[in-house]
Motif scaffolding. Structure first.
Motif, PDB file in Angstrom:
ATOM      1  N   PRO A  40       6.296 -63.236  98.858  1.00 25.69           N
ATOM      2  CA  PRO A  40       7.906 -63.126  99.394  1.00 25.69           C
ATOM      3  C   PRO A  40       8.566 -62.347  98.240  1.00 25.69           C
ATOM      4  O   PRO A  40       9.430 -61.636  98.525  1.00 25.69           O
ATOM      5  N   TRP A  84       8.052 -58.666  98.546  1.00 27.52           N
ATOM      6  CA  TRP A  84       9.123 -58.313  99.652  1.00 27.52           C
ATOM      7  C   TRP A  84      10.589 -58.287  98.967  1.00 27.52           C
ATOM      8  O   TRP A  84      11.284 -57.219  99.526  1.00 27.52           O
ATOM      9  N   ASN A  85      10.963 -59.282  98.549  1.00 28.41           N
ATOM     10  CA  ASN A  85      12.334 -59.468  98.111  1.00 28.41           C
ATOM     11  C   ASN A  85      12.699 -58.327  97.135  1.00 28.41           C
ATOM     12  O   ASN A  85      13.912 -57.817  97.027  1.00 28.41           O
ATOM     13  N   LEU A  88      11.295 -55.479  96.657  1.00 28.45           N
ATOM     14  CA  LEU A  88      11.140 -54.153  97.551  1.00 28.45           C
ATOM     15  C   LEU A  88      12.594 -54.085  98.226  1.00 28.45           C
ATOM     16  O   LEU A  88      13.054 -52.958  98.163  1.00 28.45           O
ATOM     17  N   ALA A  89      13.002 -55.084  99.140  1.00 30.08           N
ATOM     18  CA  ALA A  89      14.337 -55.096  99.636  1.00 30.08           C
ATOM     19  C   ALA A  89      15.372 -54.896  98.692  1.00 30.08           C
ATOM     20  O   ALA A  89      16.389 -53.924  99.105  1.00 30.08           O
TER      21      ALA A  89
END
Lengths: 293, 283
Positions: free
Chosen positions: B77, B80-81, B83-84
């Motif tokens: 997670p 992804w955090n 990256l976002a």
């Protein structure tokens, strides 16, 4: 308002609004906060807030840990700047040599640590500096040096962290210095060579004066960087051992977000700001002296 | 002649040695991350994995059932955090600062010089000064513990505006005036003429912004309290406090954090380095 002017405001207003909101306004508020006793009580109820004038600043002056943090930060800068700038210059001189092949390859590899995450590489270096299993102590062991407790000994902790910081950042100024070296007048160098000047004399009297301003500027900017050290002690030592790596910013973070003394922490932030402002004035003076600004 | 040749060999050898020394920590990080668990802290410790093992990555990344409860280190997670957050702050940052930088360089409007001076002066103020009140403001607005809370401060791109302005100054006025005479709107001039010319420095700026956001630590650490929202550096710092002795696991976490950045940097390094040299901001 002309068409051009309307477009211009459309282009600049959004970002200016954000700068105002997340940067300018909080900076002014930081000044206001630094003269209050904002603490965990005020966090719950604004009514508990009191004006204390310069109380936070006079409190800081009698806080031993604050002085310790100032001293540690000064030591970081005092030792770190020559270490980092020296390494950058040595690497740049090495790369500048005409006989070196595949320069772009070496340049990228030497620069790579600079773009990596401080936290991740600090974790790697904490292990590298491990007393028993670390690569560094084993390398020292091969040449007969007894193991050093790098991160556990209050006298070794700052040099140990500086080894890491130097490794991480030297690539940046290496690139800057390589560019400065490339701009050293070639005919001047050639003339010195024809006059029979030795390699050292040429370095001392041709190269150094030519890149001197760049070196000086890099040094001043490095001081500003070292004043803002935080992640390295946070990950590697938690400010220890015996508070030997607690820096000004680390102190501010603990004071503000661990103990919620935001008034006191703002005073620290403000002092940090004044130090960086002073440095910038020095930098501007240097710039004017060499007529770049 | 031979003396010069020996010298060349010595200099090249020194360059190779310096590079090996610089790369060693990163190489060791990768090697240890592939060691079977505990191997790096056995005595005498090994330099090379006895066998190449993925178990540290599995331990770090896989979600599994322990005593009837799901457990993981929340690295996936966090990936992804990160990256976002990095992608969003780069995209929004470019949208905000590239037009603004161009406007400051080439469009005439009242107060332009005054604003420019203010921006240059603001560079002196370290971002940390704003952090404490900003936290309180965000807390009042409910932005603490949100992507928006992490991203918003990174959008105040004063450096980026000045960087773009510097590049845009070299666009010839005649080119823009000719387009104006042809009846092109200011927006169209920006999109069709200016943007293509600024493309290289936009790539440089995007790289600066992405890496800056990916590696940022202090602000995300302050503003994110919820583990599910942690970015990679914050998550790795949190794990490293509890698993300091677990060398292989921590090295795997370091690989996961540094590798995406290095993969992005190597093909684009030309842009990064040219930006580093050309980006000296002088007001």
């Amino acid at each position: 308002m002309t068409r051009q002017e309307r477009t211009a405001w459309g282009f600049v207003l959004p970002v200016l609004a954000i700068i105002l909101f997340v940067f300018a306004l909080p900076t002014v508020l930081a000044l206001a906060l630094s003269v209050t006793d904002y603490s965990i009580y005020a966090l719950a109820d604004w009514g508990a807030l009191r004006f204390v004038g310069l109380g936070n600043f006079t409190d800081l002056l009698t806080t031993p840990l604050f002085w310790r943090a100032l001293g540690n930060t000064a030591l970081f800068a005092l030792l770190g700047v020559p270490m980092a700038i020296g390494t950058s210059l040595a690497a740049a001189l090495l790369l500048h040599d005409a006989s070196v092949r595949w320069k772009p390859l070496w340049r990228v590899l030497l620069f790579a640590p600079y773009v990596t995450s401080v936290v991740a590489t600090a974790v790697v270096w904490r292990f590298l500096l491990n007393t028993r299993f670390g690569l560094l102590n084993r390398a020292l062991g091969w040449i007969g040096v007894p193991p050093v407790d790098w991160l556990g000994d209050p006298h070794a902790s700052i040099p140990a962290i500086l080894l890491f910081v130097t490794w991480k950042i030297f690539g940046y100024n290496m690139i800057v210095f390589t560019a400065a070296l490339a701009a050293v007048p070639h005919d001047l160098m050639e003339a010195a060579r024809l006059d029979g000047a030795s390699r050292w004399t040429r370095f001392r009297h041709v190269t150094l004066p030519a890149i001197g301003p760049t070196l000086l500027l890099a040094a001043v900017m490095s001081v500003a960087g070292f004043l803002q050290i935080f992640a390295e002690p946070y990950v590697m030592t938690l400010g220890g051992p015996a508070q030997s790596t607690t820096t000004v910013l680390y102190f501010m973070f603990d004071e503000g977000f661990k103990w919620w003394n935001l008034g006191q922490a703002s005073a620290v932030a403000f002092i940090l700001f004044l130090m960086i402002l002073a440095l910038t004035l020095v930098q501007a003076r240097i710039g004017r002296r060499y007529e770049w600004l | 002649m031979t003396r010069r040749r020996w010298r060349a060999i010595a200099v090249n050898a020194a360059v190779v040695a310096a590079t090996l020394l610089t790369a060693a920590p990163l190489v060791w990080m990768v090697l240890v991350s592939f060691m079977p668990r505990g191997e790096s802290s056995r005595f005498p410790p090994r330099l090379w994995p006895s066998r190449w093992s993925w178990e540290n990555y599995h331990e770090l990344l896989a979600r599994r059932l322990i005593d009837g409860a799901w457990f993981d280190y929340r690295i996936v997670p966090a990936l992804w955090n990160s990256l976002a957050v990095a992608a969003l702050s780069t995209l929004l940052g470019l949208l905000l600062t590239v037009p603004a930088g161009y406007a400051f360089a080439k469009l005439r409007f009242r107060g332009r010089e005054r604003l420019l001076q203010l921006l240059v002066a603001a560079l002196v103020v370290p971002g940390q000064v704003a952090m404490l009140p900003l936290f309180l403001i965000f807390k009042e607005l409910g932005l603490v513990n949100s992507y928006a809370g992490v991203i918003l401060p990174s959008l105040a791109g004063i450096f980026a505006i000045l960087f773009v302005r510097q590049a845009a100054l070299s666009i010839p006025d005649e080119m823009l005036d000719a387009a104006r005479l042809d009846g092109a709107s200011e927006r169209r001039i920006f999109v069709q003429i200016v943007l293509p010319l600024l493309a290289p420095i936009t790539v440089t700026l995007a790289l600066f912004m992405f890496l800056g956001s990916w590696n940022d630590f202090l602000w995300p650490l302050i503003v994110l309290a919820d583990q599910h929202l942690y970015t990679l550096p914050v998550a790795v710092a949190a794990i490293s406090r509890e698993h300091a002795a677990d060398g292989e696991l921590m090295m795997a976490a370091a690989v996961v954090t540094t590798l995406p950045v290095l993969i992005l940097f190597v093909p684009l390094q030309r842009y990064y380095i040219s930006g580093l040299l050309g980006g000296s901001v002088k007001g």
